[in-house]
Design an enzyme around this catalytic site. Structure first.
Site, PDB file in Angstrom:
ATOM      1  N   ASP A   1       0.855  -1.198   0.000  1.00  0.00           N
ATOM      2  CA  ASP A   1       0.000   0.000   0.000  1.00  0.00           C
ATOM      3  C   ASP A   1       0.891   1.248   0.000  1.00  0.00           C
ATOM      4  OD1 ASP A   1      -2.401   1.396   0.163  1.00  0.00           O
ATOM      5  OD2 ASP A   1      -2.534   1.243   2.350  1.00  0.00           O
TER       6      ASP A   1
ATOM      7  N   ASP B   1       3.002   4.752  -5.369  1.00  0.00           N
ATOM      8  CA  ASP B   1       2.339   6.043  -5.149  1.00  0.00           C
ATOM      9  C   ASP B   1       3.298   7.166  -5.524  1.00  0.00           C
ATOM     10  OD1 ASP B   1       1.157   8.332  -4.296  1.00  0.00           O
ATOM     11  OD2 ASP B   1       0.839   7.700  -2.221  1.00  0.00           O
TER      12      ASP B   1
HETATM   13  P1  13P Z   1      -8.896   4.351   5.850  1.00  0.00           P
HETATM   14  O1  13P Z   1      -7.906   4.097   6.956  1.00  0.00           O
HETATM   15  O2  13P Z   1      -9.464   5.720   5.895  1.00  0.00           O
HETATM   16  O3  13P Z   1      -9.929   3.293   5.784  1.00  0.00           O
HETATM   17  O4  13P Z   1      -8.071   4.290   4.475  1.00  0.00           O
HETATM   18  C1  13P Z   1      -7.356   3.132   4.146  1.00  0.00           C
HETATM   19  C2  13P Z   1      -6.597   3.324   2.896  1.00  0.00           C
HETATM   20  O5  13P Z   1      -6.969   4.059   2.021  1.00  0.00           O
HETATM   21  C3  13P Z   1      -5.342   2.565   2.734  1.00  0.00           C
HETATM   22  O6  13P Z   1      -4.611   2.962   1.619  1.00  0.00           O
END
Ligand code: 13P
Length: 284
Positions: free
Chosen positions: A82, A104
């Site tokens: 992520d 990203d």
């Molecule tokens: P939230 O923590 O607001 O659910 O977002 C999670 C997210 O977008 C991870 O990239």
């Protein structure tokens, strides 16, 4: 099942009008809670791992836990980096066994973001790993990613379309008004941006900051072409609330299993609710 790239289920999600949840992995209780939810719901899902979470757990533990969760749940599971911040970190994850990565590059100038994302796509696709790119900046705080609301910038549809054409990412995160973390008010989602970008690209759109978005807004976004929705904060809030209450009510409780077990159940229930809302239940 072994870990799969997101291309195993995202094209179908966009075509059939459902979204696959990315649920962030923070520790073993998250892994087990999320996997148990998916098994019960028979839903594909994505484990999202931020660089901060990876430092906390250790990359080898992350991969080993995800592999066991995929076997145990029997549903298609992608292990996804992520908000990867560099080509190097993306490659490190792929070498360790991740089946998907996000690069990203949203803080780089537009052309540089395209150039860097293309490099990641070329290397990842060569070994069957899927890639998510990002355009526009999503507000809020998530581990190493911190963006003031004032600096959050919505994606321009024509730029997002060209970004996809030139990078061929498998999932396209576009800033449409959501933010990481819980919202103070109701988020103002730009459905017009989702609609225009989605109509013009093959890949599904990714909605970051899925926690606290009203159900109707999620359903509308999915109808318009959002095929991946990220949720972390809501699972954290649910788990922590249970742990806090239990420890508050039982000052003598010292066995972590006694409070983390119920915390894990709270994560599972939260994730099950999202899978139903995203309409991914029964799509494994
Ligand atoms: P939230 O923590 O607001 O659910 O977002 C999670 C997210 O977008 C991870 O990239």
């Amino acid at each position: 099942m072994s870990l799969v790239p997101m291309t195993e289920f995202l094209p179908r999600a966009k075509k059939e009008g459902f979204a696959v949840g990315q649920f962030n992995m923070n520790n073993l209780e998250f892994v087990q809670g999320i996997a148990a939810a998916a098994k019960e719901e028979q839903s594909p899902f994505i484990f999202g791992v931020s660089e901060g979470a990876m430092r906390y757990m250790g990359i080898e533990y992350v991969v080993a836990m995800a592999r066991i969760a995929a076997q145990e749940s029997g549903v298609p599971v992608a292990l996804h980096l992520d908000h990867g911040s560099s080509f190097e970190v993306a490659m490190k994850c792929i070498q360790a066994g991740f089946s998907s990565v996000m690069f990203d590059g949203s803080h780089y100038p537009y052309e540089e973001n395209i150039r860097l994302t293309r490099e990641v796509v070329k290397a990842a696709h060569a070994v069957g790993v899927s890639v998510e790119g990002e355009l526009g900046t999503i507000g809020g705080v998530e581990d190493d990613v911190q963006v003031d609301e004032a600096d959050a910038a919505l994606a321009k549809p024509e730029e997002a379309i060209r970004f996809w054409e030139e990078t061929q990412v498998d999932a396209m995160a576009v800033a449409v008004g959501t933010a990481h973390g819980m919202y103070k008010g109701e988020p103002k989602i730009r459905f017009d941006i989702i609609e225009e970008v989605s109509r013009n690209i093959e890949a599904p759109i990714v909605l970051h900051g899925g926690s606290g978005v009203p159900d109707e807004s999620i359903q509308k976004a999915v109808q318009l072409g959002v095929g991946k929705i990220n949720v972390n904060t809501e699972s954290q809030v649910a788990c922590t609330q249970v742990v806090r209450d239990l420890l508050g009510e039982n000052p003598d409780m010292i066995d972590p299993r006694k409070y983390l077990g119920p915390g894990r159940d709270a994560i599972k229930e939260t994730v099950k609710g999202k899978m139903r809302l995203f309409n991914s239940s029964g799509k494994a």
